[in-house]
Design a protein around this motif. Structure first.
Motif, PDB file in Angstrom:
ATOM      1  N   PHE A 153      -1.614  -8.040  -0.107  1.00 10.62           N
ATOM      2  CA  PHE A 153      -2.209  -7.287   0.997  1.00 10.62           C
ATOM      3  C   PHE A 153      -1.127  -6.817   1.963  1.00 10.62           C
ATOM      4  CE2 PHE A 153      -5.797 -10.131  -0.123  1.00 10.62           C
ATOM      5  CZ  PHE A 153      -6.773  -9.167  -0.361  1.00 10.62           C
ATOM      6  N   CYS A 154      -1.315  -5.604   2.502  1.00  2.98           N
ATOM      7  CA  CYS A 154      -0.429  -5.067   3.535  1.00  2.98           C
ATOM      8  C   CYS A 154      -0.542  -5.947   4.778  1.00  2.98           C
ATOM      9  CB  CYS A 154      -0.848  -3.629   3.851  1.00  2.98           C
ATOM     10  SG  CYS A 154      -0.029  -2.938   5.308  1.00  2.98           S
ATOM     11  N   ARG A 155       0.585  -6.333   5.328  1.00  4.64           N
ATOM     12  CA  ARG A 155       0.536  -7.257   6.476  1.00  4.64           C
ATOM     13  C   ARG A 155       0.043  -6.588   7.754  1.00  4.64           C
ATOM     14  NH1 ARG A 155       5.432  -5.920   9.304  1.00  4.64           N
ATOM     15  NH2 ARG A 155       6.933  -5.159   7.777  1.00  4.64           N
ATOM     16  N   ARG A 156       0.102  -5.250   7.820  1.00  8.04           N
ATOM     17  CA  ARG A 156      -0.325  -4.545   9.033  1.00  8.04           C
ATOM     18  C   ARG A 156      -1.812  -4.201   9.045  1.00  8.04           C
ATOM     19  NH1 ARG A 156       0.108  -4.363  13.033  1.00  8.04           N
ATOM     20  NH2 ARG A 156       0.261  -2.244  13.785  1.00  8.04           N
ATOM     21  N   CYS A 157      -2.358  -3.871   7.867  1.00  6.71           N
ATOM     22  CA  CYS A 157      -3.743  -3.387   7.857  1.00  6.71           C
ATOM     23  C   CYS A 157      -4.626  -4.045   6.802  1.00  6.71           C
ATOM     24  CB  CYS A 157      -3.763  -1.864   7.680  1.00  6.71           C
ATOM     25  SG  CYS A 157      -3.366  -1.322   6.015  1.00  6.71           S
ATOM     26  N   GLY A 158      -4.048  -4.832   5.922  1.00  2.94           N
ATOM     27  CA  GLY A 158      -4.845  -5.539   4.936  1.00  2.94           C
ATOM     28  C   GLY A 158      -5.251  -4.715   3.725  1.00  2.94           C
ATOM     29  N   LEU A 170       3.900  -3.826   2.628  1.00  3.35           N
ATOM     30  CA  LEU A 170       3.162  -2.794   3.366  1.00  3.35           C
ATOM     31  C   LEU A 170       2.417  -1.901   2.382  1.00  3.35           C
ATOM     32  CD1 LEU A 170       5.889  -1.660   5.930  1.00  3.35           C
ATOM     33  CD2 LEU A 170       3.831  -2.969   6.468  1.00  3.35           C
ATOM     34  N   CYS A 171       1.356  -1.239   2.876  1.00  2.00           N
ATOM     35  CA  CYS A 171       0.656  -0.265   2.042  1.00  2.00           C
ATOM     36  C   CYS A 171       1.352   1.094   2.231  1.00  2.00           C
ATOM     37  CB  CYS A 171      -0.817  -0.183   2.437  1.00  2.00           C
ATOM     38  SG  CYS A 171      -1.079   0.576   4.036  1.00  2.00           S
ATOM     39  N   ARG A 172       0.928   2.096   1.467  1.00  2.00           N
ATOM     40  CA  ARG A 172       1.619   3.386   1.567  1.00  2.00           C
ATOM     41  C   ARG A 172       1.379   4.060   2.906  1.00  2.00           C
ATOM     42  NH1 ARG A 172      -2.168   7.496  -0.677  1.00  2.00           N
ATOM     43  NH2 ARG A 172      -3.983   6.311  -1.329  1.00  2.00           N
TER      44      ARG A 172
HETATM   45 ZN   LIG Z   1      -1.132  -1.002   5.689  1.00  2.00          ZN
END
Ligand SMILES: [Zn+2]
Ligand SMILES: [Zn+2]
Length: 302
Positions: A89-94, A108-110
């Protein structure tokens, strides 16, 4: 002793005395609770109920602080299914992190990587245990309707086991639950984020500040799809309790808060509370701990 077992994930031969004690505890426990899995209701067979494999060891506080192995309460399949999924999972937004950045807990996600289309959340990180589907979905739904706090202890233990590293890295000073809408609480008669937060606080050995954030107005169900509409829906819905006797506001200053909710969909609610904690409470950092990441099209809606 417990810490050492948790670290190694195994029990040693030299620990025979403890094993004998554990058998007594388990036998006593079995008289009260039959050995069916608390999540899927399947019978737990003898060998797996003994636990002992790496990652399976861990005790859950039940029956007034009496601790029994997690493996005696949750079947091996549910324990496996509730651990962190293969995708990070992206640590900023999940959201699901992309491969190039999928370096464990910092992935992180894209959207967050390119800083386009990413919501600017007030919290510093979000750490889901799993997607809102299968075993985790069953656990979240069970938590909403089970009055016995044992299930919250189980959920907290599963979360603690799967997210131990990020919890240790974040070093929370206190745990704060997302307050429920009183109407929902009345209808369900169970406040799952509250139960979960206090159980998690016990696991972490930090205080649970359950009354710090309060809901000052009921919010309609989050039916809107887009982020702005969801954010507007919860704007001004929360307040920090002005601590006269206990100094709630003063005690928040400079603290690192673990904000607990059973599920995370758009992040609008967690974002609203995190900005309140930071702006009015002057907290240093907020990490959102949640069992399930919903709203990714991988599971049904909450
Ligand atoms: Zn993210
Ligand atoms: Zn099960």
């Amino acid at each position: 002793m417990r810490e050492r077992i948790l670290e190694t994930g195994t029990e040693t031969e030299a620990n025979g005395e403890r094993s004998a004690f554990r058998r007594v505890v388990e036998t006593a426990f079995e008289l009260v609770y039959p050995r069916t899995c608390w999540i899927c209701d399947e019978r737990i067979v003898g060998a797996e109920a003994g636990g002992g494999r790496s990652g399976d060891v861990g005790a859950v506080g039940v029956l007034g602080g009496f601790r029994v192995p997690l493996a005696a309460l949750v079947c091996a399949e549910c324990r496996r299914a509730a651990s962190v999924p293969a995708r990070t999972f992206c640590r900023r937004c999940g959201r699901v992190a992309i491969r190039e950045t999928a370096r464990g807990d910092d992935a992180l996600c894209r959207f967050c990587l390119r800083k386009t289309g990413a919501a600017e959340f007030a919290f510093d990180e979000v750490r889901p245990m799993h997607f809102y589907r299968g075993t985790t979905r069953a656990l979240v739904l069970q938590l909403k309707r089970t009055v016995d706090p044992t299930l919250a202890e189980i959920a907290a233990r599963l979360y603690f086991e799967s997210r131990r590293r990020v919890l240790a890295a974040f070093r929370p000073d206190a745990v704060v639950p997302v307050p429920m809408n009183w109407r929902r609480r009345f209808l369900r008669s169970v406040n799952s984020p509250d139960f979960l937060a206090s159980a998690l606080a016990r696991e972490l050995g930090v205080p649970c500040w359950a009354k710090t954030v309060r809901r000052v107005r009921a919010t309609p169900p989050q039916s809107a799809v887009d982020w702005e509409a969801r954010r507007d829906n919860v704007a001004g819905a929360f307040d920090l309790k002005v601590g006269k006797a206990d100094g709630s506001l003063d005690r928040l200053k400079g603290k690192r808060i673990l904000l607990v909710d059973d599920a995370f969909t758009s992040g609008a609610t967690a974002n609203e509370i995190a900005s309140l904690l930071k702006d009015d409470g002057d907290v240093e950092a907020v990490c959102v701990a949640t069992l399930a990441r919903a709203g990714l099209g991988k599971g049904r809606r909450l």
